[in-house]
Design an enzyme around this catalytic site. Structure first.
Site, PDB file in Angstrom:
ATOM      1  CE1 TYR A 148      -3.495   2.460   0.453  1.00 34.73           C
ATOM      2  CE2 TYR A 148      -2.312   3.063   2.377  1.00 34.73           C
ATOM      3  CZ  TYR A 148      -3.466   3.326   1.404  1.00 34.73           C
ATOM      4  OH  TYR A 148      -4.201   4.562   1.607  1.00 34.73           O
ATOM      5  CG  ASP A 243       5.780   3.615   1.048  1.00 33.49           C
ATOM      6  OD1 ASP A 243       6.123   4.566   2.130  1.00 33.49           O
ATOM      7  OD2 ASP A 243       4.563   3.652   0.690  1.00 33.49           O
ATOM      8  CE  LYS A 271       0.471   4.661   8.375  1.00 36.03           C
ATOM      9  NZ  LYS A 271       0.711   3.805   7.108  1.00 36.03           N
TER      10      LYS A 271
HETATM   11  C1  LIG Z   1       0.073   4.517   5.874  1.00 33.88           C
HETATM   12  C2  LIG Z   1       0.982   4.187   4.494  1.00 33.88           C
HETATM   13  C3  LIG Z   1       1.057   5.038   3.238  1.00 33.88           C
HETATM   14  C4  LIG Z   1      -0.108   6.041   3.383  1.00 33.88           C
HETATM   15  O1  LIG Z   1       0.015   7.231   4.396  1.00 33.88           O
HETATM   16  P1  LIG Z   1      -1.165   8.082   4.898  1.00 33.88           P
HETATM   17  O2  LIG Z   1      -0.388   9.075   5.871  1.00 33.88           O
HETATM   18  O3  LIG Z   1      -2.268   7.218   5.537  1.00 33.88           O
HETATM   19  O4  LIG Z   1      -1.655   8.805   3.576  1.00 33.88           O
HETATM   20  C5  LIG Z   1       1.741   4.973   2.448  1.00 33.88           C
HETATM   21  N1  LIG Z   1       2.573   3.961   2.474  1.00 33.88           N
HETATM   22  C6  LIG Z   1       2.620   3.066   3.513  1.00 33.88           C
HETATM   23  C7  LIG Z   1       3.585   2.033   3.376  1.00 33.88           C
HETATM   24  C8  LIG Z   1       1.886   3.073   4.419  1.00 33.88           C
HETATM   25  O5  LIG Z   1       1.734   2.307   5.315  1.00 33.88           O
END
Ligand SMILES: *Cc1c(COP(=O)(O)O)cnc(C)c1O
Length: 430
Positions: A148, A243, A271
């Site tokens: 994701y 990511d 995060k």
């Molecule tokens: C949570 C997440 C996102 C998106 O971040 P948001 O702050 O919810 O937009 C992108 N990449 C990864 C790996 C994530 O876990």
């Protein structure tokens, strides 16, 4: 659940929410739909614990989906936020604190020469992809099924595993054109990556990957997967984007890239670095980052980017992290992973607990999970029952079988041992 469930305050709040917010929630997984029940409503949280609107206390393993590495309401973070707010909540101008934060991020993560601050992980990944395309002058993006990267159009392509499945949108409202340049491959399948590069190498702008996949349950990279991604992108002058929105400052100070010693060209963070406030970042090599406006011609902007309150929270979190922090956290995650496995052993349930450093996850499947196809074969009905049994005993797991377990530094030996005892009881009635 008890029969007086109807009378819970949480139920009436959710009913009101459903009148004025689509599905009653501001982010889909909060609806608890995938575990077949109504959501709990959060009232407050402190350390490892969260209280719902009915006054019930839970040991919380959601921890704002990994944003709270010190646990909820960590006093230095709360104090920094309060102090910053009194100095002005947003200026729309450069501040010294942003510079300090950028310096700190670049010092901690060796592959970062420069970073830009944004407000969400979605913004970070969307911007990194645009930058990769602008820098290389190429269009194709390779991503992995089950990873994701936020909800921007180009990255919502998910369906169709197998080599060179050109993107099929994973959401209504995403035009075919928006994902037609997104190639989706199975995670951990380096042969599929080699093959797409043989066929389309000169058109590929970037490979984007979660270095530890933590959005399909917890799926570690197989040995050599990340270094092979580095080698093949180098050979074709494509960029490698890690990511690290989950893994950044969770696996180690330098993120998963330090943990595995593989340096990407671009990194996204979120995060943990926001300390529970809306702050994220993307960064990488200077020659790439300098393509961003106003230095270069790739446009990206944000009214609240580098927001002073969020920046203060971020500085407070990062200032408290050290190598010892991660050793401690990893020890607790090991204790939890071993304890959960022990609790479920001998119950007749088919399960696999997967752990990688400071991250863990559980699948109700009796074999290792190495990609999304495997993850989807796990027993989701069993997860729902287990989730419900844990919840009614005071342990809050993610309300979805495709999420990781987030342990914070506030989860002490006591909380973890209690969680494992509760898991044994929950498994025996599941
Ligand atoms: C949570 C997440 C996102 C998106 O971040 P948001 O702050 O919810 O937009 C992108 N990449 C990864 C790996 C994530 O876990």
């Amino acid at each position: 659940m008890p029969s007086h469930d109807e009378d819970r305050l949480g139920n009436s709040i959710f009913k009101r929410a459903s009148q004025v917010i689509p599905g009653g929630v501001n982010s889909p997984v909060r609806a608890f739909a995938s575990v077949g029940r109504e959501p709990i409503v959060a009232e407050r949280a402190e350390g490892a614990y969260l209280w719902d609107s009915d006054g019930r206390r839970y040991i919380d393993y959601i921890q704002s989906w990994g944003a709270s590495i010190f646990g909820h309401a960590h006093p230095p973070v709360a104090e920094a936020i309060a102090a910053a707010a009194t100095r002005g909540t947003s200026f729309g101008l450069l501040t010294e604190a942003e510079v300090r934060l950028a310096e700190l991020l670049c010092d901690a993560v060796p592959s970062l020469d420069e970073v830009r601050l944004v407000s969400s992980g979605t913004e970070a990944t969307m911007s990194a992809v645009r930058l990769a395309r602008g820098f290389t002058g190429r269009d194709l993006i390779v991503k992995f099924d089950g990873c994701y990267h936020g909800h921007s159009d180009a990255l919502l392509a998910a369906a169709g595993s197998g080599v060179a499945t050109l993107g099929i949108s994973g959401s209504a409202g995403v035009p075919a054109g928006a994902v037609s340049s997104t190639v989706v491959l199975p995670y951990n399948d380096i042969d599929a990556v080699d093959e797409i590069f043989v066929r389309h190498g000169s058109e590929i702008a970037a490979v984007i990957v979660e270095p530890v996949a933590a959005n399909m349950g917890l799926v570690p990279p197989e040995p050599g997967f990340l270094s092979r991604l580095r080698a093949v992108t180098n050979a074709h002058e494509a960029l490698l984007i890690f990511d690290e929105v989950i893994t950044g400052f969770r696996m180690a100070l330098g993120g998963a890239q330090a943990y595995y010693s593989v340096a990407p060209d671009l990194t996204t963070l979120g995060k943990v670095i926001g300390g529970g406030l809306p702050l994220a970042a993307f960064g990488g090599r200077a020659e790439i980052m300098e393509c961003l406006a106003p230095s270069g011609d790739v446009y990206q902007a944000g009214t609240l980017s580098g927001n002073p309150v969020a920046t203060a929270a971020s500085l407070a979190v990062l200032g408290d992290l050290s190598a010892e922090t991660y050793q401690m956290l990893e020890g607790r995650v090991e204790l939890l992973a071993a304890g959960l496995a022990n609790a479920l052993e001998g119950t007749g349930l088919e399960f696999t607990v997967q752990q990688e450093g400071t991250l863990a996850g559980i699948f109700f499947l009796n074999e290792p999970v190495r990609n999304y196809e495997d993850a989807k074969r796990a027993d989701s009905a069993m997860y729902s029952r287990f989730f419900g049994e844990m919840l009614s005993r005071g342990v809050l797991l993610a309300p979805s079988p495709f999420e990781a377990i987030f342990v914070s530094l506030a989860h002490g030996r006591d909380e973890i041992e209690r969680t494992c005892d509760i898991a044994a009881a929950a498994a025996s009635t599941t």
